[in-house]
Design a protein around this motif. Structure first.
Motif, PDB file in Angstrom:
ATOM      1  N   THR A  15      13.421   9.323  -6.216  1.00 47.09           N
ATOM      2  CA  THR A  15      13.583   8.217  -5.276  1.00 47.09           C
ATOM      3  C   THR A  15      12.933   8.552  -3.937  1.00 47.09           C
ATOM      4  O   THR A  15      12.291   7.715  -3.325  1.00 47.09           O
ATOM      5  N   ASP A  16      13.102   9.816  -3.497  1.00 47.45           N
ATOM      6  CA  ASP A  16      12.501  10.230  -2.224  1.00 47.45           C
ATOM      7  C   ASP A  16      10.984  10.135  -2.262  1.00 47.45           C
ATOM      8  O   ASP A  16      10.356   9.681  -1.322  1.00 47.45           O
ATOM      9  N   VAL A  20       8.317   7.877   0.006  1.00 46.11           N
ATOM     10  CA  VAL A  20       7.126   8.386   0.693  1.00 46.11           C
ATOM     11  C   VAL A  20       5.899   7.573   0.269  1.00 46.11           C
ATOM     12  O   VAL A  20       5.104   7.125   1.099  1.00 46.11           O
ATOM     13  N   GLU A  21       5.780   7.326  -1.030  1.00 41.11           N
ATOM     14  CA  GLU A  21       4.632   6.561  -1.537  1.00 41.11           C
ATOM     15  C   GLU A  21       4.652   5.132  -1.000  1.00 41.11           C
ATOM     16  O   GLU A  21       3.617   4.544  -0.706  1.00 41.11           O
ATOM     17  N   ARG A  22       5.856   4.578  -0.871  1.00 47.13           N
ATOM     18  CA  ARG A  22       5.974   3.196  -0.374  1.00 47.13           C
ATOM     19  C   ARG A  22       5.522   3.121   1.089  1.00 47.13           C
ATOM     20  O   ARG A  22       4.834   2.199   1.485  1.00 47.13           O
ATOM     21  N   LYS A  23       5.906   4.112   1.875  1.00 42.49           N
ATOM     22  CA  LYS A  23       5.475   4.159   3.292  1.00 42.49           C
ATOM     23  C   LYS A  23       3.957   4.248   3.379  1.00 42.49           C
ATOM     24  O   LYS A  23       3.325   3.582   4.195  1.00 42.49           O
ATOM     25  N   GLN A  24       3.384   5.095   2.519  1.00 39.29           N
ATOM     26  CA  GLN A  24       1.912   5.243   2.511  1.00 39.29           C
ATOM     27  C   GLN A  24       1.251   3.924   2.109  1.00 39.29           C
ATOM     28  O   GLN A  24       0.246   3.523   2.685  1.00 39.29           O
ATOM     29  N   LYS A  46      10.783  -1.950   2.371  1.00 36.98           N
ATOM     30  CA  LYS A  46      12.144  -1.804   1.859  1.00 36.98           C
ATOM     31  C   LYS A  46      12.269  -1.980   0.337  1.00 36.98           C
ATOM     32  O   LYS A  46      12.995  -1.237  -0.323  1.00 36.98           O
ATOM     33  N   VAL A  47      11.585  -2.978  -0.205  1.00 36.51           N
ATOM     34  CA  VAL A  47      11.826  -3.336  -1.622  1.00 36.51           C
ATOM     35  C   VAL A  47      11.267  -2.250  -2.564  1.00 36.51           C
ATOM     36  O   VAL A  47      10.079  -1.912  -2.508  1.00 36.51           O
ATOM     37  N   PRO A  48      12.120  -1.703  -3.451  1.00 35.71           N
ATOM     38  CA  PRO A  48      11.677  -0.641  -4.369  1.00 35.71           C
ATOM     39  C   PRO A  48      10.856  -1.219  -5.526  1.00 35.71           C
ATOM     40  O   PRO A  48      11.386  -1.568  -6.577  1.00 35.71           O
ATOM     41  N   ASP A  59       5.477   5.425 -12.125  1.00 36.32           N
ATOM     42  CA  ASP A  59       4.744   6.363 -11.264  1.00 36.32           C
ATOM     43  C   ASP A  59       3.529   5.717 -10.595  1.00 36.32           C
ATOM     44  O   ASP A  59       2.984   6.259  -9.643  1.00 36.32           O
ATOM     45  N   LEU A  60       3.101   4.557 -11.124  1.00 32.35           N
ATOM     46  CA  LEU A  60       1.950   3.859 -10.531  1.00 32.35           C
ATOM     47  C   LEU A  60       2.378   2.735  -9.591  1.00 32.35           C
ATOM     48  O   LEU A  60       1.553   1.993  -9.069  1.00 32.35           O
ATOM     49  N   ALA A  61       3.698   2.627  -9.371  1.00 34.95           N
ATOM     50  CA  ALA A  61       4.239   1.454  -8.680  1.00 34.95           C
ATOM     51  C   ALA A  61       3.593   1.185  -7.326  1.00 34.95           C
ATOM     52  O   ALA A  61       3.424   0.039  -6.941  1.00 34.95           O
ATOM     53  N   TYR A  62       3.231   2.244  -6.596  1.00 32.93           N
ATOM     54  CA  TYR A  62       2.728   2.040  -5.231  1.00 32.93           C
ATOM     55  C   TYR A  62       1.217   2.192  -5.135  1.00 32.93           C
ATOM     56  O   TYR A  62       0.664   2.322  -4.055  1.00 32.93           O
ATOM     57  N   SER A  63       0.545   2.143  -6.294  1.00 34.03           N
ATOM     58  CA  SER A  63      -0.913   2.227  -6.281  1.00 34.03           C
ATOM     59  C   SER A  63      -1.503   0.857  -5.911  1.00 34.03           C
ATOM     60  O   SER A  63      -0.848  -0.174  -6.023  1.00 34.03           O
ATOM     61  N   ASP A  64      -2.766   0.900  -5.540  1.00 32.61           N
ATOM     62  CA  ASP A  64      -3.440  -0.260  -4.955  1.00 32.61           C
ATOM     63  C   ASP A  64      -4.013  -1.185  -6.038  1.00 32.61           C
ATOM     64  O   ASP A  64      -5.216  -1.397  -6.102  1.00 32.61           O
ATOM     65  N   ARG A  65      -3.153  -1.677  -6.901  1.00 36.63           N
ATOM     66  CA  ARG A  65      -3.641  -2.474  -8.038  1.00 36.63           C
ATOM     67  C   ARG A  65      -2.522  -3.282  -8.674  1.00 36.63           C
ATOM     68  O   ARG A  65      -1.341  -2.953  -8.513  1.00 36.63           O
TER      69      ARG A  65
END
Ligand code: SAH
Length: 225
Positions: A15-16, A20-24, A46-48, A59-65
């Motif tokens: 989760t941590d 971090v990935e979400r902030k980035q 905020k939204v996970p 693991d790809l959730a915060y990638s640019d796609r």
């Protein structure tokens, strides 16, 4: 005898790490590309997003796609979610209609910003899964209906904003009808070539602004349910 304490965990994003990935994501994909609306940036921070995906793709959730979800549908690229939400110009007191619930991620972003969100999804299994995810995350201002978004959701009309996340060939008339005067609808329009259209409904007129090119799944018209 095996002591379960010593069984190594499968390598999985914690989760941590997701935070971090979400902030980035918010910095590099949104702020650096000129998304400026503070409410949109706060909601996206905020939204996970990973909670709206199956475990194999988390693991790809915060990638640019965009990413695949069930039934050959997709969860939109984070930038596009932010772009459309910003363009819809949503105030905290607003009641918003979304067409194409899909995973429910865009719905959650709207739920963070607006007073009330109504969302229509044509694939019953996706609607049910999104409902479960949003309930699990504690959203109480979101209602999802299984139905054909071409008809909108007349019962709660008129809306302060409408966001459509599947592409029709033409803007559905019922949606224009269900929009308040001086309000905006943000909708991808087209078949092979699509643009996000920002439509503003005026007293006696409709103003249409074509913005960025996109590729959304088509808005389907089968009669369902
Ligand atoms: N906003 C979604 C993106 C979903 S993809 C997300 O963040 O995950 C588009 C969705 O629109 C799909 O789930 C598809 O089933 C739905 N859809 C397509 N045609 C529709 C229609 N006529 N009415 C309602 N939903 C529709």
């Amino acid at each position: 005898m095996t002591n379960s304490q010593f069984v190594p965990d499968k390598p999985k994003t914690t989760t941590d790490q997701f935070e971090v990935e979400r902030k980035q994501m918010v910095q590099t994909q949104l702020r650096d590309r000129r998304i400026q609306d503070q409410r949109v940036l706060a909601a996206m921070s905020k939204v996970p997003r990973h909670e709206f995906l199956d475990s194999w793709s988390q693991d790809l959730a915060y990638s640019d796609r965009p990413l695949p979800i069930d039934y050959q549908q997709t969860i939109s690229q984070p930038y596009i979610v932010a772009y459309m939400t910003e363009a819809a110009n949503i105030a905290p007191s607003d009641q918003v209609l979304e067409i194409g619930t899909g995973s429910g991620y865009q719905t959650a972003i709207l739920g963070e910003i607006a007073r009330q969100v109504y969302s229509v999804e044509i694939i019953p299994q996706l609607a049910k899964k999104a409902r479960d995810t949003l309930t699990h995350l504690g959203y109480k201002n979101i209602e999802i209906k299984i139905g054909d978004g071409y008809e909108g959701w007349a019962e709660h009309a008129p809306y302060d904003a409408i966001i459509v996340t599947a592409a029709p060939k033409y803007i559905p008339h019922a949606l224009i009808k269900q929009l308040k005067i001086n309000s905006k609808m943000v909708i991808p329009v087209g078949t092979w070539h699509q643009d996000i259209v920002v439509l503003t409904k005026k007293e006696n007129d409709i103003v249409i602004e074509k913005t960025i090119p996109v590729r959304f799944v088509p808005m389907t018209k089968k009669s369902c349910c």
